[in-house]
Scaffold this motif. Structure first.
Motif, PDB file in Angstrom:
ATOM      1  N   GLN A  53       4.965   5.499   0.189  1.00 31.12           N
ATOM      2  CA  GLN A  53       4.235   6.774   0.195  1.00 31.12           C
ATOM      3  C   GLN A  53       3.077   6.696   1.192  1.00 31.12           C
ATOM      4  OE1 GLN A  53       2.731   7.892  -3.637  1.00 31.12           O
ATOM      5  NE2 GLN A  53       4.759   8.309  -4.538  1.00 31.12           N
ATOM      6  N   ILE A  54       2.312   5.611   1.090  1.00 29.78           N
ATOM      7  CA  ILE A  54       1.138   5.444   1.951  1.00 29.78           C
ATOM      8  C   ILE A  54       1.540   5.326   3.416  1.00 29.78           C
ATOM      9  CG2 ILE A  54      -0.786   3.898   2.509  1.00 29.78           C
ATOM     10  CD1 ILE A  54      -0.914   3.225  -0.496  1.00 29.78           C
ATOM     11  N   GLN A  91      -3.855  11.188  -3.020  1.00 28.71           N
ATOM     12  CA  GLN A  91      -4.551  12.213  -3.799  1.00 28.71           C
ATOM     13  C   GLN A  91      -5.905  12.529  -3.161  1.00 28.71           C
ATOM     14  OE1 GLN A  91      -4.704  11.747  -8.079  1.00 28.71           O
ATOM     15  NE2 GLN A  91      -2.784  10.606  -8.132  1.00 28.71           N
ATOM     16  N   ARG A 148       1.455  11.718  -9.546  1.00 22.58           N
ATOM     17  CA  ARG A 148       2.295  10.536  -9.350  1.00 22.58           C
ATOM     18  C   ARG A 148       2.095   9.925  -7.966  1.00 22.58           C
ATOM     19  NH1 ARG A 148       7.946  13.155 -10.733  1.00 22.58           N
ATOM     20  NH2 ARG A 148       8.640  11.404  -9.431  1.00 22.58           N
ATOM     21  N   LEU A 149       1.322  10.606  -7.135  1.00 19.37           N
ATOM     22  CA  LEU A 149       1.029  10.087  -5.800  1.00 19.37           C
ATOM     23  C   LEU A 149       0.008   8.961  -5.878  1.00 19.37           C
ATOM     24  CD1 LEU A 149       0.692  13.477  -3.890  1.00 19.37           C
ATOM     25  CD2 LEU A 149       2.535  11.812  -3.596  1.00 19.37           C
ATOM     26  N   ASP A 150       0.061   8.066  -4.898  1.00 19.39           N
ATOM     27  CA  ASP A 150      -0.946   7.014  -4.815  1.00 19.39           C
ATOM     28  C   ASP A 150      -2.344   7.652  -4.707  1.00 19.39           C
ATOM     29  OD1 ASP A 150      -1.247   3.888  -4.062  1.00 19.39           O
ATOM     30  OD2 ASP A 150      -2.703   5.069  -2.938  1.00 19.39           O
ATOM     31  N   LYS A 162       8.165   4.314  -4.292  1.00 24.41           N
ATOM     32  CA  LYS A 162       7.321   3.169  -3.972  1.00 24.41           C
ATOM     33  C   LYS A 162       6.002   3.640  -3.351  1.00 24.41           C
ATOM     34  CE  LYS A 162      11.081  -0.160  -3.263  1.00 24.41           C
ATOM     35  NZ  LYS A 162      11.736  -1.086  -2.310  1.00 24.41           N
ATOM     36  N   LYS A 163       4.903   3.215  -3.973  1.00 25.92           N
ATOM     37  CA  LYS A 163       3.587   3.667  -3.537  1.00 25.92           C
ATOM     38  C   LYS A 163       3.278   3.240  -2.094  1.00 25.92           C
ATOM     39  CE  LYS A 163       2.498   5.843  -7.253  1.00 25.92           C
ATOM     40  NZ  LYS A 163       1.659   5.331  -8.320  1.00 25.92           N
ATOM     41  N   GLN A 164       3.660   2.020  -1.717  1.00 31.09           N
ATOM     42  CA  GLN A 164       3.370   1.567  -0.364  1.00 31.09           C
ATOM     43  C   GLN A 164       4.123   2.397   0.673  1.00 31.09           C
ATOM     44  OE1 GLN A 164       0.967  -0.687   0.627  1.00 31.09           O
ATOM     45  NE2 GLN A 164       1.500   0.286   2.586  1.00 31.09           N
TER      46      GLN A 164
END
Length: 302
Positions: free
Chosen positions: A209-210, A184, A178-180, A205-207
């Motif tokens: 996460q990043i 990964q 489920r990680l961006d 939210k992926k952003q």
């Protein structure tokens, strides 16, 4: 040494049997199948094709060269596993590193266990065997688990039994998917650990996460610091701040006028501190049991 030579000679004899068109073994019930299936056979390297179901996608060049050097000196110690495809044609089930390294040093044959399996069985064998390896990265393991679930239709319970891992362990690996993709890749390349990934996956939210991933790498945050940063994020705090930096507490304006009055009333210095959002605490010190009883009487009236 004599035992090894005898085994090698036996493998060559079985290899000759497999090259005989009159003994083309296609199933476990065919003539002479019991002499070949499950035995170590010396197979021509050019008769073996790479398994398209191979879950491993990263091959460390330096480690491959080290293995090639070992094979040059000692030979292939552990046989690879293949499945029979057609007459004198085989497909790798496991052992691609040994297969590649053997080609690097110019070997013509390689010891192999022969299996007879359909595509689904071959996929399952390749995935399960590769999961047991120690050198797979967490994302490769997670992808292998997901393929077993999707393509073999295994439930997590059945998968747990098949690979000998707790269901919670499997769930933790699957959650990494489920990680961006950038994160990964960072796990695969060793920039962050699985522990970092397990913390980051709690951010939807992926952003975001990043953003936190870049802070982890840039500030060399530990897993515990990352977990704290994620908690701060969930509480609405700024991700750019150091997770170990304590929220600055000050005496709020709304309480400043009252502090002196409370201090005078209680005859002891009272401290009032609050964060920028207004959340805070009142500290009333006491110096003895009698002093505590005095404060209690003033505050409760009894």
């Amino acid at each position: 040494m004599a035992k090894a030579t005898k085994k090698q000679a036996l493998g060559r004899g079985l290899s000759a049997l497999l090259k005989d068109p009159n003994n083309d073994i296609q199933s476990a019930t065919d003539k002479n199948a019991d002499k070949v299936v499950g035995h170590i056979v010396e197979l021509d390297l050019n008769a073996i094709e790479v398994n398209p179901f191979q879950p491993r996608s990263n091959f460390n060049d330096e480690a491959l060269l080290e293995l090639a050097s070992s094979i040059r000196e000692l030979g292939v110690i552990q046989p690879i596993t293949v499945r029979k495809m057609d007459f004198n044609r085989y497909q790798l089930v496991s052992g691609e590193r040994r297969f590649r390294a053997s080609k690097l040093v110019g070997l013509e044959t390689i010891p192999a266990y022969i299996r007879i399996a359909n595509d689904q069985e071959s996929l399952e064998m390749a995935l399960v065997e590769n999961i047991q390896r120690q050198d797979l990265d967490p994302i490769e393991i997670a992808l292998s688990y997901q393929r077993l679930i999707d393509e073999i239709q295994l439930t997590q319970e059945k998968l747990s039994d098949r690979v000998g891992k707790k269901r919670s362990t499997i769930t933790n690996y699957l959650r990494l998917l489920r990680l961006d993709p950038i994160i990964q890749t960072g796990i695969r390349d060793g920039f962050v650990s699985m522990g970092h990934g397990r913390a980051l996956v709690n951010i939807d939210k992926k952003q975001d996460q990043i953003d936190l991933y870049e802070k982890i790498v840039g500030d060399n945050l530990s897993v515990r610091e990352t977990e704290k940063a994620v908690k701060n994020y969930q509480e609405g705090k700024d991700l750019s701040k150091n997770p170990n930096e304590k929220t600055k507490e000050v005496t709020p304006i709304f309480a400043k006028d009252s502090v002196d009055k409370i201090t005078e009333y209680l005859s002891t210095k009272v401290e009032v501190k609050a964060s920028e959002k207004g959340k805070g605490k009142i500290t009333i010190p006491f110096h003895s049991k009698e002093d505590f009883q005095r404060l209690k009487k003033l505050l409760t009236g009894g």
